[in-house]
Write an enzyme that holds these catalytic residues in place. Structure first.
Site, PDB file in Angstrom:
ATOM      1  CG  PHE A 157       2.073   3.633   0.668  1.00 28.24           C
ATOM      2  CD1 PHE A 157       1.560   4.850   0.253  1.00 28.24           C
ATOM      3  CD2 PHE A 157       3.444   3.477   0.741  1.00 28.24           C
ATOM      4  CE1 PHE A 157       2.407   5.905  -0.084  1.00 28.24           C
ATOM      5  CE2 PHE A 157       4.296   4.521   0.407  1.00 28.24           C
ATOM      6  CZ  PHE A 157       3.774   5.744  -0.006  1.00 28.24           C
ATOM      7  CG  ASP A 248       5.220  -3.248  -0.918  1.00 30.06           C
ATOM      8  OD1 ASP A 248       6.240  -3.281  -0.202  1.00 30.06           O
ATOM      9  OD2 ASP A 248       4.688  -2.183  -1.297  1.00 30.06           O
ATOM     10  CE  LYS A 277       9.027   2.358   4.655  1.00 32.43           C
ATOM     11  NZ  LYS A 277       9.398   3.713   5.077  1.00 32.43           N
TER      12      LYS A 277
END
Length: 427
Positions: A157, A248, A277
């Site tokens: 993702f 990532d 985040k």
């Protein structure tokens, strides 16, 4: 120093058991807000530490943390002070000018990672977009590849923009959004033979693999840690053929794994990696980091209006400094081990329903067996009723991502709730 002591010293007193004077109306909300989320029937309005309260005054132990985002929990005094200080000083100016706070944050990241350069944006998807653009330019200008291909993993993702959902190896996120962006190819995660085969097979005419974009630990893909040998062979392969290795770290970075960066678990350094985040502790910020040799962007080739403004960088820097000052990484390691051991004990009591507990630090997954009628959502909903917030990672994995300041007491309470929930959902 405990979170509660810090709260008391800075005169922050969240009224945790008071309900909102205005009743929340979900129907009115749904009339005006697009239904892009499958929302749980819960409206939250306050938080302190690892706890949040809904509009009815009910308290919840928060093991979602904005999905691995609220690094320091809710209303942490260091963040409150940074927000107040920066908003009164300067909150936004254009990147046409030097922004001292941006330089300070970039220096902290460079000093605490393998990176030489940082580009700031607003989210993980934007950070990954920047990495994709950087990889394509590097492939064109340095590797002389006319049509570069980026390898990503199945079940990955990487975001919700058109390029990043194409990079995401999960068809459910791509449905109805075609035509997708060309130039991506998927391989199984932790399978080096598949990567080597793809590199060979895709070397044809003007097409060639120019980069690999991969998560050190797959978050949305089921909390699946990377295999050390696999990542070391990835690094060796990229070095041999001269392509970029990009990580990532949007979900796993900034201490979530028990180390500052996920790549530290794998014994390799990426050429490019991304963060978001936890970097801002809940304030929207993203970043792409790169080593100097592949920093090929020139002025005007990439930008972000809000990226790296004084406000977000000032607050993010306070998060970074607090991680060090309060030895939070040590807490992540200790409490992560505590949580995993407790979940494994529960799993042993339910061998017909739970297949595995896995993770790093404070990103952990409890996988429900494929042949069990239970789903992750069943467990999450039942836990919510008992005052514990959890989040699925796919159909069969329950994800545990509490704030990094979580305590022994919090972990024990969460484990008690999970055990109670398992009794209920397996009855």
């Amino acid at each position: 120093m405990s979170f509660q002591t810090l709260v008391e010293q800075t005169e922050i007193h969240p009224e945790g058991n008071s309900a909102s004077s205005t009743p929340f109306d979900a129907d009115s909300f749904n009339e005006v807000v697009m239904s892009t989320y499958g929302r749980f029937p819960l409206a939250l309005e306050r938080g302190s530490g690892c706890r949040v309260w809904d509009t009815q005054g009910k308290e919840y132990l928060d093991f979602v943390a904005g999905i691995a985002t609220c690094t320091l929990g809710h209303a942490h005094p260091a963040m409150v002070a940074a927000v107040n200080r920066q908003i009164q000083k300067l909150h936004h100016v254009s990147n046409l000018y030097y922004i001292p706070e941006q330089g300070e944050l970039a220096k902290w990241i460079v000093d605490h990672s393998c990176a030489d350069r940082v580009f700031f944006c607003n989210s993980g998807a934007e950070a990954n977009e920047a990495a994709i653009k950087l990889a394509r330019k590097y492939a064109h200008t340095v590797l002389d590849i006319a049509n570069p291909i980026i390898l990503t993993a199945n079940a990955s993702f990487h975001g919700r923009t058109l390029a990043t959902i194409t990079a995401t190896g999960q068809p459910k996120y791509q449905k109805h959004f075609d035509p997708l962006v060309p130039g991506f190819h998927y391989v199984p995660y932790n399978d080096i033979a598949a990567v080597e085969a793809a590199v060979t097979e895709l070397d044809e005419g003007n097409y060639r693999v120019g980069a690999i974009l991969i998560e050190p630990l797959q978050g949305e893909g089921g909390v699946r840690p990377g295999d050390v040998a696999y990542f070391q062979k990835l690094r060796q392969l990229c070095d041999e053929i001269g392509i970029l290795l990009m990580f990532d770290e949007v979900q796993v970075g900034m201490g979530r794994s028990g180390k500052l960066w996920g790549y530290e678990h794998l014994g390799v350094e990426p050429d490019v990696f991304t963060s978001a985040k936890g970097l801002g502790g809940g304030i929207p910020i993203g970043a792409m980091m790169a080593k100097k040799f592949c920093d090929v962007f020139q002025p005007g080739e990439h930008a972000s209006t809000f990226g790296g403004n004084p406000f977000v960088c000032g607050v993010a820097l306070s998060v970074c400094q607090t991680l060090e000052k309060e030895n939070i990484l040590e807490n992540v390691q200790e409490q992560g081990a505590h949580l995993r051991e407790g979940l494994k004990m529960i799993a042993r009591k339910y061998p017909d329903h739970i297949s595995e507990v896995r993770g790093w630090g404070l990103i952990n997954g409890m996988e429900i067996k494929a042949d069990s009628q239970l789903t992750a959502a069943d467990v999450v909903k039942a836990a919510m009723d008992e005052g514990l917030l959890l989040v699925p990672a796919g159909l069969k994995v329950v994800r545990f991502v509490p704030p990094l300041i979580v305590t022994d007491t919090d972990i024990n309470q969460a484990l008690q709730v999970v055990e109670k929930v398992m009794v209920k959902v397996t009855a």
